[in-house]
Design a protein around this motif. Structure first.
Motif, PDB file in Angstrom:
ATOM      1  N   SER A  57       0.881  -1.395  -0.088  1.00 12.22           N
ATOM      2  CA  SER A  57      -0.050  -0.078  -0.020  1.00 12.22           C
ATOM      3  C   SER A  57       1.008   1.442  -0.134  1.00 12.22           C
ATOM      4  CB  SER A  57      -0.872  -0.131   1.222  1.00 12.22           C
ATOM      5  OG  SER A  57      -1.794  -1.072   1.267  1.00 12.22           O
ATOM      6  N   GLN A  58       1.887   1.234   0.944  1.00 10.42           N
ATOM      7  CA  GLN A  58       2.814   2.418   0.997  1.00 10.42           C
ATOM      8  C   GLN A  58       3.597   2.539  -0.517  1.00 10.42           C
ATOM      9  OE1 GLN A  58       5.280   1.035   4.028  1.00 10.42           O
ATOM     10  NE2 GLN A  58       4.085   2.657   5.447  1.00 10.42           N
ATOM     11  N   ALA A  59       4.097   1.402  -1.190  1.00  4.24           N
ATOM     12  CA  ALA A  59       4.397   1.296  -2.600  1.00  4.24           C
ATOM     13  C   ALA A  59       3.628   1.946  -3.506  1.00  4.24           C
ATOM     14  CB  ALA A  59       4.788  -0.110  -2.989  1.00  4.24           C
ATOM     15  N   ALA A  60       2.157   1.547  -3.574  1.00  2.00           N
ATOM     16  CA  ALA A  60       1.328   1.948  -4.526  1.00  2.00           C
ATOM     17  C   ALA A  60       1.050   3.675  -4.337  1.00  2.00           C
ATOM     18  CB  ALA A  60      -0.172   1.283  -4.053  1.00  2.00           C
ATOM     19  N   ALA A  61       1.250   4.182  -2.975  1.00  2.00           N
ATOM     20  CA  ALA A  61       1.149   5.503  -2.947  1.00  2.00           C
ATOM     21  C   ALA A  61       2.244   6.317  -3.290  1.00  2.00           C
ATOM     22  CB  ALA A  61       0.934   5.766  -1.299  1.00  2.00           C
ATOM     23  N   THR A  62       3.296   5.501  -3.232  1.00  3.97           N
ATOM     24  CA  THR A  62       4.876   6.274  -3.875  1.00  3.97           C
ATOM     25  C   THR A  62       4.605   6.268  -5.345  1.00  3.97           C
ATOM     26  OG1 THR A  62       6.090   5.578  -1.883  1.00  3.97           O
ATOM     27  CG2 THR A  62       7.145   6.094  -4.164  1.00  3.97           C
ATOM     28  N   LEU A  63       4.253   5.161  -5.957  1.00  6.87           N
ATOM     29  CA  LEU A  63       3.906   5.132  -7.510  1.00  6.87           C
ATOM     30  C   LEU A  63       2.929   6.082  -7.825  1.00  6.87           C
ATOM     31  CD1 LEU A  63       3.908   1.303  -8.035  1.00  6.87           C
ATOM     32  CD2 LEU A  63       5.482   2.850  -8.682  1.00  6.87           C
ATOM     33  N   ALA A  64       1.617   6.254  -7.151  1.00 11.09           N
ATOM     34  CA  ALA A  64       0.786   7.378  -7.652  1.00 11.09           C
ATOM     35  C   ALA A  64       1.210   8.801  -7.416  1.00 11.09           C
ATOM     36  CB  ALA A  64      -0.494   7.093  -6.918  1.00 11.09           C
ATOM     37  N   LYS A 102       0.977   5.446 -13.847  1.00 11.78           N
ATOM     38  CA  LYS A 102       0.445   6.320 -15.094  1.00 11.78           C
ATOM     39  C   LYS A 102      -0.929   6.909 -14.841  1.00 11.78           C
ATOM     40  CE  LYS A 102      -0.967   5.716 -19.964  1.00 11.78           C
ATOM     41  NZ  LYS A 102      -1.057   4.739 -21.098  1.00 11.78           N
ATOM     42  N   GLN A 103      -1.675   6.277 -14.002  1.00 14.26           N
ATOM     43  CA  GLN A 103      -2.856   6.931 -13.517  1.00 14.26           C
ATOM     44  C   GLN A 103      -2.871   7.882 -12.620  1.00 14.26           C
ATOM     45  OE1 GLN A 103      -5.711   3.757 -12.028  1.00 14.26           O
ATOM     46  NE2 GLN A 103      -5.111   4.163 -10.021  1.00 14.26           N
ATOM     47  N   ALA A 104      -1.820   8.024 -11.901  1.00 12.12           N
ATOM     48  CA  ALA A 104      -1.201   8.836 -10.890  1.00 12.12           C
ATOM     49  C   ALA A 104      -2.408   9.079  -9.643  1.00 12.12           C
ATOM     50  CB  ALA A 104      -1.181  10.166 -11.479  1.00 12.12           C
ATOM     51  N   SER A 105      -3.128   8.086  -9.352  1.00  9.97           N
ATOM     52  CA  SER A 105      -3.842   7.905  -8.223  1.00  9.97           C
ATOM     53  C   SER A 105      -4.017   6.458  -7.533  1.00  9.97           C
ATOM     54  CB  SER A 105      -5.359   8.598  -8.694  1.00  9.97           C
ATOM     55  OG  SER A 105      -6.158   7.581  -9.080  1.00  9.97           O
ATOM     56  N   LEU A 106      -4.762   6.565  -6.401  1.00 10.23           N
ATOM     57  CA  LEU A 106      -5.076   5.219  -5.878  1.00 10.23           C
ATOM     58  C   LEU A 106      -6.484   4.640  -6.307  1.00 10.23           C
ATOM     59  CD1 LEU A 106      -3.198   5.462  -2.526  1.00 10.23           C
ATOM     60  CD2 LEU A 106      -2.342   4.699  -4.530  1.00 10.23           C
ATOM     61  N   ASP A 107      -7.001   5.658  -6.896  1.00  7.41           N
ATOM     62  CA  ASP A 107      -8.567   5.043  -7.416  1.00  7.41           C
ATOM     63  C   ASP A 107      -8.802   3.549  -7.674  1.00  7.41           C
ATOM     64  OD1 ASP A 107      -9.223   7.770  -6.508  1.00  7.41           O
ATOM     65  OD2 ASP A 107      -9.304   8.582  -8.634  1.00  7.41           O
ATOM     66  N   GLY A 108      -9.659   3.114  -7.028  1.00  6.07           N
ATOM     67  CA  GLY A 108      -9.888   1.729  -7.395  1.00  6.07           C
ATOM     68  C   GLY A 108      -9.035   0.559  -6.927  1.00  6.07           C
ATOM     69  N   LEU A 109      -8.081   1.079  -6.139  1.00  7.41           N
ATOM     70  CA  LEU A 109      -7.120   0.194  -5.368  1.00  7.41           C
ATOM     71  C   LEU A 109      -7.516  -0.023  -3.957  1.00  7.41           C
ATOM     72  CD1 LEU A 109      -5.458   1.012  -7.775  1.00  7.41           C
ATOM     73  CD2 LEU A 109      -3.273   0.598  -6.326  1.00  7.41           C
TER      74      LEU A 109
END
Length: 274
Positions: A57-64, A102-109
């Motif tokens: 989850s932290q990695a996803a936030a960093t990618l977003a 690429k989507q630059a957000s956590l929407d849908g995750l």
């Protein structure tokens, strides 16, 4: 079930390090078997799954947020290769790291936020003391939270220590609830005193606190139970003292007795008063 509280605090405050179940159990003061049983009963998660999902989850936030190097994100999340990270990430969220960046957000995750289990009663308070504190110029890491969910604060302190090359701020350090709004959101600064603005690290927020009188209460239990002491301070101890709080930032003051590795040691809760 204090072991679960200690385990959660340790995971959140050491998430950037290589962690195994044995490390978390050692910090919690119980065997791995005992911790696994307690953790599952209290949270509904296994320790290993919770740790894995928090890191992803932290990695996803960093990618977003636009991380440029996915391998660096993978390594920070505890994965040894881009491929292993991508498999775990897709299994967790149904998307690849590249797609989230690429989507630059956590929407849908379906990311996992920090859990908090408050298990210890607030310590009995003999008496509040009054101190004059300040002026202070603080520099550190500032983040917003909902007032009802501040479980991400240990990781915020970890980020601050990492930016200081692993050195804890010179004691005392300050955790300041600097601002709030009508929606129940607060801004929390984890920082340390500096003598002039030029000493602030790049990207750090600075905050000036005027000299004021404060009602001070000592929280001597594990840091994970400090919300109970805050609640008692504001709901019981301060009203009973006859002192009146004013509309100004309140804060936690971490002195040299506080152990950043275990979460043990004294912390002062300081509330500005008339």
């Amino acid at each position: 079930m204090a072991a679960v509280q200690r385990a959660l605090w340790y995971i959140e405050s050491h998430s950037g390090q290589a962690l195994a179940l044995t490390d978390v159990a050692r910090a919690a003061g119980v065997s791995t078997f005992h911790l696994s049983r307690l953790f599952q009963a209290a949270t509904g998660w296994s320790v290993v799954r919770y740790l894995r999902m928090r890191r992803l989850s932290q990695a996803a936030a960093t990618l977003a947020d636009g991380a440029t190097d996915i391998l660096d994100v993978a390594l920070s999340a505890g994965y040894g290769s881009h491929e292993a990270f991508t498999r775990a990430f897709r299994d967790a969220f149904g998307r690849t790291p590249e797609e989230v960046r690429k989507q630059a957000s956590l929407d849908g995750l379906d990311t996992v936020a920090p859990l908090r289990v408050i298990e210890e009663p607030a310590p009995a308070l003999a008496a509040l003391r009054v101190e004059t504190i300040g002026p202070l110029l603080l520099s550190g890491v500032s983040r917003p939270y909902r007032a009802s969910d501040t479980a991400g604060i240990p990781a915020q302190w970890q980020d601050l220590f990492g930016q200081l090359d692993g050195r804890a701020p010179t004691a005392p350090a300050y955790g300041v609830f600097a601002a709030g709004d009508d929606d129940g959101c607060v801004e929390y600064l984890a920082g340390h005193p500096i003598s002039r603005l030029a000493e602030a690290l790049p990207g750090h927020h600075t905050l000036r606190l005027a000299q004021r009188r404060y009602a001070v209460a000592r929280h001597a239990a594990h840091i994970g139970s400090i919300p109970l002491t805050w609640r008692a301070m504001m709901d019981e101890w301060l009203p009973a003292s006859g002192l009146r709080a004013i509309d100004a930032p309140d804060f936690e003051r971490y002195d040299a007795s506080f152990d950043t590795a275990t979460g043990e040691g004294g912390v002062d809760i300081c509330v500005p008063i008339e």
